[in-house]
Every structure is written in C-alpha cells, then in structure tokens.
Design an enzyme around this catalytic site. Structure first.
Site, PDB file in Angstrom:
ATOM      1  N   LYS A   1       0.844  -1.207   0.000  1.00 27.14           N
ATOM      2  CA  LYS A   1       0.000   0.000   0.000  1.00 27.14           C
ATOM      3  C   LYS A   1       0.872   1.246   0.000  1.00 27.14           C
ATOM      4  O   LYS A   1       2.069   1.172   0.313  1.00 27.14           O
ATOM      5  CB  LYS A   1      -0.911  -0.017   1.231  1.00 27.14           C
ATOM      6  CG  LYS A   1      -0.163   0.017   2.570  1.00 27.14           C
ATOM      7  CD  LYS A   1      -1.094  -0.289   3.740  1.00 27.14           C
ATOM      8  CE  LYS A   1      -0.326  -0.244   5.058  1.00 27.14           C
ATOM      9  NZ  LYS A   1      -1.159  -0.692   6.195  1.00 27.14           N
TER      10      LYS A   1
ATOM     11  N   ARG B   1     -11.106  -0.019  14.232  1.00 19.07           N
ATOM     12  CA  ARG B   1     -10.772   0.727  13.025  1.00 19.07           C
ATOM     13  C   ARG B   1     -11.478   0.114  11.824  1.00 19.07           C
ATOM     14  O   ARG B   1     -12.368   0.726  11.242  1.00 19.07           O
ATOM     15  CB  ARG B   1      -9.253   0.749  12.819  1.00 19.07           C
ATOM     16  CG  ARG B   1      -8.812   1.607  11.662  1.00 19.07           C
ATOM     17  CD  ARG B   1      -7.308   1.595  11.448  1.00 19.07           C
ATOM     18  NE  ARG B   1      -6.825   0.344  10.881  1.00 19.07           N
ATOM     19  CZ  ARG B   1      -5.620   0.179  10.361  1.00 19.07           C
ATOM     20  NH1 ARG B   1      -4.754   1.181  10.358  1.00 19.07           N
ATOM     21  NH2 ARG B   1      -5.247  -0.987   9.873  1.00 19.07           N
TER      22      ARG B   1
ATOM     23  N   TYR C   1      14.784  30.576   8.286  1.00 22.80           N
ATOM     24  CA  TYR C   1      13.531  31.305   8.530  1.00 22.80           C
ATOM     25  C   TYR C   1      13.360  31.646  10.006  1.00 22.80           C
ATOM     26  O   TYR C   1      13.652  30.831  10.886  1.00 22.80           O
ATOM     27  CB  TYR C   1      12.333  30.472   8.076  1.00 22.80           C
ATOM     28  CG  TYR C   1      12.088  30.536   6.589  1.00 22.80           C
ATOM     29  CD1 TYR C   1      11.782  31.747   5.971  1.00 22.80           C
ATOM     30  CD2 TYR C   1      12.163  29.395   5.816  1.00 22.80           C
ATOM     31  CE1 TYR C   1      11.555  31.810   4.600  1.00 22.80           C
ATOM     32  CE2 TYR C   1      11.936  29.446   4.449  1.00 22.80           C
ATOM     33  CZ  TYR C   1      11.635  30.656   3.847  1.00 22.80           C
ATOM     34  OH  TYR C   1      11.411  30.712   2.498  1.00 22.80           O
TER      35      TYR C   1
ATOM     36  N   MET D   1      11.241  24.497   2.794  1.00 19.60           N
ATOM     37  CA  MET D   1      10.524  23.624   1.849  1.00 19.60           C
ATOM     38  C   MET D   1      11.492  22.802   0.994  1.00 19.60           C
ATOM     39  O   MET D   1      11.318  21.601   0.799  1.00 19.60           O
ATOM     40  CB  MET D   1       9.633  24.462   0.932  1.00 19.60           C
ATOM     41  CG  MET D   1       8.810  23.619  -0.033  1.00 19.60           C
ATOM     42  SD  MET D   1       7.930  24.610  -1.249  1.00 19.60           S
ATOM     43  CE  MET D   1       6.775  25.486  -0.217  1.00 19.60           C
TER      44      MET D   1
END
Ligand SMILES: *Cc1c(COP(=O)(O)O)cnc(C)c1O
Length: 376
Positions: free
Chosen positions: A50, A149, A271, A319
């Site tokens: 998956k 679940r 940043y 990023m």
C-alpha cells in the site's frame, strides 16, 4: 581540495540532474522477505505494498517479490489495486484492505481483485454483485479484535455467520484481523486481540486465519496464522520497538550540497532567525526540505552525515533546503554538488523518525518525488 575526494564525490553524482538520490536495494528487500518467511514458516508471507510500497514504488517492489515467489499482495485502496493489477499475472492475488467502496463492485470482480470485507453491509454488497454476475466472488473477511478501526465488529458477527450460511455466493479465502500494538512486545493488547481472534476462529472454523503484520511476526508462532502480512519490515524498518532491528536496510538517501559558507558568531540561520550561531561556523545548505519528506520538526534537532560524521541541522527546515553545520568536517570536504547522507549506514529510518518525533512509516511514505530513484 583533495583530487581523490573530488573524483569520488563526482562519481556519486548521478545522471538525471536531480539534487537527491534515493537508492532502493531490491536484493535487500528480497533478503528481508526470506528472513520473514523463515520466521513464519510454514505460514506463507504476503507483501503489503500500500501507499506505493511505503513510498518505494509498488510496481517495482511487487514485481521483484513476485519473481521471488510471493503471490499475495495487499494494498489499502481500490485504485492502488487497479494500478498494480496489470503488473502481475493472475496467479498473484491483490487484496484491498480498505474493503469495498460502493460502485467498485463490478470493476473489482472484473479485475479479479479481492476485497477485504469489513462489515455486514460490505458482505451484502459483494454478495449482491455476485448474484448479479451469477458467479461466486472471492473475499477476505476481516474482524475487529479490539482496534475499532476496520473489520466486522463483535455485534455483527452472528449476522455475518448467518449470511454466509444462507448465501453461497461469496467465497471467503480466509479471515483476518489486525494488531494495534504488535511493535510493543509487552503490550497486553496483543494477547487480548489473539484471544478474541481465537474465539472468532472457533465461530468460523471452516476458515484459515491471517493475522500478523511485521511486528506480529516477531510476537511468535501463535500470531502467524497461515499468511503473514508484513509491510515495514520488508522495507527495512524495525518491526519491534526497543529491540535490535533484524531487517536489512533497503533505502539509502543522499542529498546534494547547493551552497557552503562560513558565518561569524551571532549570525542568524534560516527562517525566523530561529538559530543564532555562537561561534564562527561552517555551514552547508542541502537540497531537500519538507517538500521532500524531511519533516519540519527536524528543525534544530536532526542531522545528516558525511563520512560517518554527524552534521547537525541548524535552524528551520525549509521547503526545498536544510542548512547543516559542517564545522566538524575537514575543510574542503564538502562543496557544491557533494553529497551528504540522510539515510544510510550512519542514520537509520528509526534515527531520523525519532529526531522528527514520528515513526519510520511516516518518514518512508513521505519521501518526496524529486529524488532520482535508483533500483539495485
Ligand atoms: C499496513 C498494514 C499491514 C502492514 O503493517 P506493517 O506494520 O507495516 O507490517 C498489515 N495489515 C494491515 C491491515 C495493515 O493496514
């Protein structure tokens, strides 16, 4: 700059112009499969592929494991099964863990994809499709043993049993359940889920059982059933918390340096000026950031490596880049285009996950799409 080092570094820079190189060792993957098969024998081993095989490429991974004898593949979503189906011949079975979405029944039946039935409603849906097509359709029946679940809840069990007695149109391949705490050997939840599964097996004695994920395989034979469903361990992740990892690493990630500089004491890095250097420091900016799957939570916490030397991340993860302190490397060792190791012999998936405050699964599945991928 030492000529040998330069040459060596240049050889490592690959063709495609990418700034990061993700190497996926399919022979290590196969050895991990064998290791798990040895642990679970005589039970068989499926592959959970998956989320694009946890980010490593479902087509490549499934094809390699198929060639090695694996015949059972689990995906989470129907669309994943559809895209994998043409890659594998029909003697390979693809199971959809999330079950049957309304509207997918005919495509699912046509493609020979096997849904994991998680509720009475889904069983009715699938039986209805079988009646419409006038042929029996295969399914796996999942029971909830305490995770709340997916899977038939306890109060639906008798209705499911009754329906299976009256409607012969659904061909149950095996029953399954999923462990919530398999990576924690000491968790009492493991034993209570196993006990619940045994009660279910007694209620549905005609079916065999599929139970263990990676962690479950190492909980012992009682958890193995007839088919194990490992994911993370195939890809080199540790199946059990706090124990030496018996699996071989499959993924290596190297990222290129895009700039180096020396900054004086007091310089602000990244940043927000969130990091202030205390002494003159040599820095390198490397070409991967949170868009490439290196979580922002690694800001001022994690590290990358070069020649086995730890290069701490300074300031915030951007990023597209991260700045690291290279002061502990010999001067000139790293330069524009040189590579640092993010994952490899110096740093495991678990190391970086711990620094990021997450789990190996999230790191692997998050690895970005800008890396050049190389399969070995
Ligand atoms: C993801 C998943 C697995 C594989 O789990 P790992 O911990 O990666 O081995 C097995 N079974 C189910 C139901 C899953 O959702």
């Amino acid at each position: 700059m030492d000529g040998a080092v330069r040459e060596n570094t240049h050889q490592r820079v690959k063709k495609g112009g990418a700034s990061g190189y993700l190497t996926i060792d399919l022979t290590a993957l196969v050895r991990n499969y064998d290791r798990l098969a040895a642990e679970t024998a005589p039970a068989r081993v499926a592959a959970v592929v998956k989320a694009d095989a946890y980010g490593l490429g479902a087509n490549r991974v499934a094809a390699r494991l198929y060639a090695h004898g694996c015949r059972h593949f689990f995906v989470a979503q129907f669309a994943e099964a559809l895209s994998l189906r043409p890659q594998l011949t029909r003697d390979a079975t693809i199971f959809v863990l999330n079950g049957l979405q309304p509207g997918n029944e005919l495509a699912c039946a046509d493609e020979g994809i096997v849904p994991v039935i998680n509720s009475l409603e889904q069983l009715q849906q699938w039986a209805g499709a079988a009646v419409n097509l006038n042929r029996r359709l295969p399914a796996v029946l999942q029971f909830d043993t305490g995770m709340s679940r997916l899977g038939v809840p306890p109060q639906e069990r008798s209705a499911v049993a009754a329906m299976l007695r009256t409607c012969g149109m659904v061909d149950i391949q095996f029953v399954m359940s999923h462990l919530a705490s398999a990576d924690e050997t000491l968790s009492e939840q493991n034993g209570s889920q196993l006990a619940e599964l045994r009660r279910i097996a007694a209620e549905f004695p005609e079916f065999e059982v599929c139970f263990a994920n990676s962690g479950g395989i190492f909980l012992g034979e009682a958890y193995h059933g007839v088919l194990a469903r490992p994911g993370i361990a195939l890809y080199g992740g540790a199946p059990t918390d706090g124990r030496p990892n018996p699996m071989e690493p499959v993924v290596k990630l190297d990222v290129a340096v895009v700039q180096t500089r020396t900054v004086p004491a007091g310089a602000l890095v990244g940043y927000g000026g969130a990091h202030i250097v205390v002494a003159e420091t040599r820095l390198a900016t490397i070409a991967a950031g949170y868009a490439d799957g290196l979580p922002r939570s690694l800001s001022d916490r994690g590290a990358v490596y070069c020649d086995g030397i730890r290069l701490p991340i300074v300031g915030r993860v951007s990023m597209d880049s991260i700045t690291v302190d290279i002061s502990s490397l010999p001067e000139g060792r790293l330069h524009l285009g040189g590579l640092v190791e993010v994952l490899g012999s110096s740093q495991t998936l678990e190391d970086i996950a711990r620094d990021a405050g997450t789990i190996s699964y999230e790191i692997l599945t998050g690895l970005g799409h800008r890396y050049e991928r190389q399969y070995r």
